[in-house]
Design a protein around this motif. Sequence first.
Motif, short mmCIF file in Angstrom:
data_model
loop_
_atom_site.label_atom_id
_atom_site.label_comp_id
_atom_site.label_asym_id
_atom_site.label_seq_id
_atom_site.Cartn_x
_atom_site.Cartn_y
_atom_site.Cartn_z
N SER A 144 0.80 -1.29 0.05
CA SER A 144 -0.09 0.00 0.01
C SER A 144 0.93 1.38 0.14
CB SER A 144 -1.00 0.08 1.24
OG SER A 144 -0.13 0.19 2.32
N ILE A 145 2.18 1.19 0.34
CA ILE A 145 3.10 2.29 0.27
C ILE A 145 4.02 1.93 -0.95
CG2 ILE A 145 4.99 3.34 1.55
CD1 ILE A 145 3.50 2.18 4.05
N LEU A 146 4.60 0.91 -0.90
CA LEU A 146 5.45 0.63 -2.14
C LEU A 146 4.56 -0.34 -3.31
CD1 LEU A 146 8.64 -0.78 -0.34
CD2 LEU A 146 8.21 1.71 -1.14
N PRO A 147 4.00 0.46 -4.12
CA PRO A 147 3.03 -0.57 -5.11
C PRO A 147 3.78 -1.53 -5.93
CG PRO A 147 2.71 1.91 -5.46
CD PRO A 147 3.83 1.61 -4.51
N GLU A 148 5.16 -1.75 -6.22
CA GLU A 148 5.60 -2.53 -6.96
C GLU A 148 6.18 -3.72 -6.07
OE1 GLU A 148 8.85 0.83 -6.44
OE2 GLU A 148 6.46 0.64 -5.87
N PHE A 149 5.94 -3.46 -4.61
CA PHE A 149 6.15 -4.82 -3.81
C PHE A 149 5.28 -5.94 -3.97
CE2 PHE A 149 6.05 -6.77 0.35
CZ PHE A 149 7.68 -7.07 0.58
N PRO A 150 5.73 -7.04 -4.45
CA PRO A 150 4.87 -8.05 -5.02
C PRO A 150 4.16 -8.98 -3.98
CG PRO A 150 7.41 -8.67 -5.49
CD PRO A 150 7.17 -7.45 -4.56
N PHE A 151 4.37 -8.65 -2.86
CA PHE A 151 3.85 -9.71 -1.80
C PHE A 151 2.74 -9.12 -0.75
CE2 PHE A 151 8.63 -10.41 -2.44
CZ PHE A 151 8.67 -11.64 -3.05
N PRO A 152 1.78 -9.50 -1.39
CA PRO A 152 0.23 -8.70 -0.82
C PRO A 152 0.30 -8.98 0.78
CG PRO A 152 -0.43 -10.23 -2.02
CD PRO A 152 1.19 -10.20 -2.33
N ASP A 153 0.58 -9.96 1.29
CA ASP A 153 0.43 -10.37 2.53
C ASP A 153 1.18 -9.83 3.63
OD1 ASP A 153 -1.69 -12.05 1.90
OD2 ASP A 153 -0.50 -13.85 1.49
N ILE A 154 2.35 -9.24 3.13
CA ILE A 154 3.59 -8.89 4.12
C ILE A 154 3.07 -7.54 4.61
CG2 ILE A 154 5.82 -8.32 4.53
CD1 ILE A 154 6.63 -10.26 2.24
N SER A 155 3.24 -7.14 6.15
CA SER A 155 2.83 -6.03 6.67
C SER A 155 4.15 -5.37 7.21
CB SER A 155 1.95 -6.25 7.93
OG SER A 155 2.54 -6.93 8.87
N ILE A 156 4.14 -3.88 7.54
CA ILE A 156 5.23 -3.44 8.09
C ILE A 156 5.60 -4.18 9.58
CG2 ILE A 156 6.02 -1.07 9.40
CD1 ILE A 156 4.02 0.12 7.37
#
Length: 397
Positions: A144-156
């Motif tokens: 949601s902050i780095l749109p190109e980050f390809p792993f949708p389940d990982i949180s801060i």
Amino acid sequence: MTFRKAILYTKILLIGAVFTACSKQEKSDGSASEIAQSEFPQMQPSRVKYAKLSEAYINPKKEAVERFCNKYFRNEQNSISLLVAKNGQIIYERYQGDANRNKGIKIEKDTPLHIASVSKVFTATAVLLLADRGKIELDQKVNSILPEFPFPDISIRNLLSHRSGLRNYAYFVEEKGVWDLHKTLTNQDVLNLFTEKEIKCDCPADTRFCYCNTNYAMLALIIEKVTGLTYPEAMKTMIFKPLGMDHTYVFEYQKDKETATPSYKGNMEIALDHLDAVYGDKNIYSTPRDILKFDLARNAPTFLNDKLRKEIYQGYSNEHKGEKNYGLGIRMIEWENGQKFYFHNGWWHGNTSSYITMAKENVTIIALSNRFTKNTYAVRKLVPLFGDYPFKTDDDE
């Protein structure tokens, strides 16, 4: 009001507006981002008034630390930058060895050394400050902050606690066809490689603890995206400058590669390599005195809201029973009696580091070395001098 008076009144307002605008312009010319930076959360120096230590307390502690140092860092060949403090008062310091052997420069109290993975404590602190201000949420998804980050389940929070499942960039760039090892890798390159080279995770998010530098390289990018500053600028604005950490900085490869304190293995200087431009997980240079300022600020009651501060110091890796655990940017040991111990060690090239924070006893122990030695980590043996912790001392062995 007559027509003539109305015109005169309008002229006065216009002149005042122009003067105000010019004044604001003059103030902002000193720093292009000065106004914007005032909106960023900043650590505040500790205002806690601790009791002054007596000589009767200091002297035996000082003698014990001196005996320890004479055993583990007995001569000038053992480079060390070490500080022990209680109540913000320095009990003992030792600075010795070569900062730069070729130039004949010795380590002194203001010599910045690479603090390796102790940098993670600083990166986590910047993220927590942003969360405290409401700029981000710990359970917010990274993409949601780095749109190109390809792993949708990982949180801060997964990144902070090393529960993301991401692979270590230091390893996957070594694989054939992933990266040209003659080129210097950056944080953005690491992010791009996930998609370009279809780098997979080692395990699903939040299923197990796996200490991984990639987590903190991604956190550095999050800091940059949220603040609009580079990571070095953000750390200076949010932490270093407000705390008066005048000898601390983030290593920038092109800017600092010729001037930063080198590291050694034996008498051999260790050259920089393709991994030395990645920051967040490492690449902060500092001194024990500066880190003491940071530690006092982190342990002050004004650092973060109570709920968020408590979340730092709880263990997140409970899938296997054991004493070792990890909070949010801090290592911890939890004993069955409920006692906890907080610290972070580091190693990078020839640099080793140990940061011990004992908030209950108001004690800080910091050891840094730029000549590779595992003795840096032995400072844990000093802990029983200040609290009832089940660590072995030299007297026990």
